[in-house]
Design a protein around this motif. Structure first.
Motif, PDB file in Angstrom:
ATOM      1  N   ARG A  24       0.828  -1.216   0.000  1.00 22.69           N
ATOM      2  CA  ARG A  24       0.000   0.000   0.000  1.00 22.69           C
ATOM      3  C   ARG A  24       0.862   1.266   0.000  1.00 22.69           C
ATOM      4  O   ARG A  24       0.562   2.233  -0.701  1.00 22.69           O
ATOM      5  CB  ARG A  24      -0.922   0.019   1.222  1.00 22.69           C
ATOM      6  N   LYS A  28       1.327   3.850  -3.155  1.00 30.93           N
ATOM      7  CA  LYS A  28       0.945   5.249  -2.920  1.00 30.93           C
ATOM      8  C   LYS A  28       1.991   6.194  -3.499  1.00 30.93           C
ATOM      9  O   LYS A  28       1.671   7.279  -3.975  1.00 30.93           O
ATOM     10  CB  LYS A  28       0.805   5.468  -1.409  1.00 30.93           C
ATOM     11  N   MET A  87      -3.876   6.542   6.060  1.00 30.98           N
ATOM     12  CA  MET A  87      -3.966   5.229   5.393  1.00 30.98           C
ATOM     13  C   MET A  87      -4.153   4.092   6.404  1.00 30.98           C
ATOM     14  O   MET A  87      -4.749   3.068   6.091  1.00 30.98           O
ATOM     15  CB  MET A  87      -2.711   4.972   4.553  1.00 30.98           C
ATOM     16  N   THR A 100      -9.052   1.674   4.829  1.00 29.33           N
ATOM     17  CA  THR A 100      -7.832   1.891   5.610  1.00 29.33           C
ATOM     18  C   THR A 100      -7.317   0.525   6.085  1.00 29.33           C
ATOM     19  O   THR A 100      -8.053  -0.468   6.072  1.00 29.33           O
ATOM     20  CB  THR A 100      -8.086   2.801   6.828  1.00 29.33           C
TER      21      THR A 100
END
Ligand code: PCG
Length: 147
Positions: A24, A28, A87, A100
């Motif tokens: 993740r 990002k 996040m 999340t």
């Protein structure tokens, strides 16, 4: 460039979520500066969570974070401290939004999968507690201009 300390807690490691979580932050657009799988000593746990030492759950907190290996990381990027917290989702997974990390993978506040520094001061302190300067890697990513 801002840096933060993130740590997959023992529950996240046991549940096989290291790859999912690091993916993740990579996707990002943040840059990994250091990472290691490690056991936390009771001494380090008490130091890391020092601000919570008067809380009734302090003993449980120390016991949990030392109960198995953690995956400690340093990530870099613009506003990475606040963005990583966003996040991660709210501390209590019951209040963390879907999408999340805690909202998607956790149920209770004691087993909330991931820790992230909450301020620039905490980030400096926590990075210093967990990493030696030579364990952090400085490098350029060719995609940086596109992020
Ligand atoms: P973290 O790692 O961001 O910082 C402090 C931690 O305390 C927090 O995540 C939670 O996991 C934990 N915590 C907060 N409230 C409670 C509680 O009521 N009980 C327990 N066992 N842990 C808590």
């Amino acid at each position: 460039m801002e840096r933060t300390f993130l740590m997959v807690k023992p529950d996240g490691v046991q549940r096989g979520l290291i790859g999912e979580i690091t993916a993740r932050f990579e996707k990002k657009g943040f840059k990994l500066a250091g990472a290691k799988l490690m056991n936390i000593s009771e001494e380090l746990a008490k130091e890391h969570y020092g601000e919570h030492k008067e809380r009734p759950f302090f003993g449980e907190l120390v016991e949990f974070i030392t109960s198995g290996p953690v995956f400690a990381m340093v990530w870099e990027g613009k506003d990475v401290i606040a963005t990583a917290r966003f996040m991660m989702g709210k501390t209590n997974p019951a209040e963390a939004a879907p999408g999340t990390i805690r909202g998607d993978y956790a149920v209770q506040v004691s087993n909330n999968i991931i820790h992230g520094s909450d301020s620039p001061e905490s980030a400096v302190r926590e990075i210093g507690l967990f990493f030696k300067e030579e364990e952090l890697v400085a490098y350029d990513k060719s995609v940086a201009a596109w992020i």
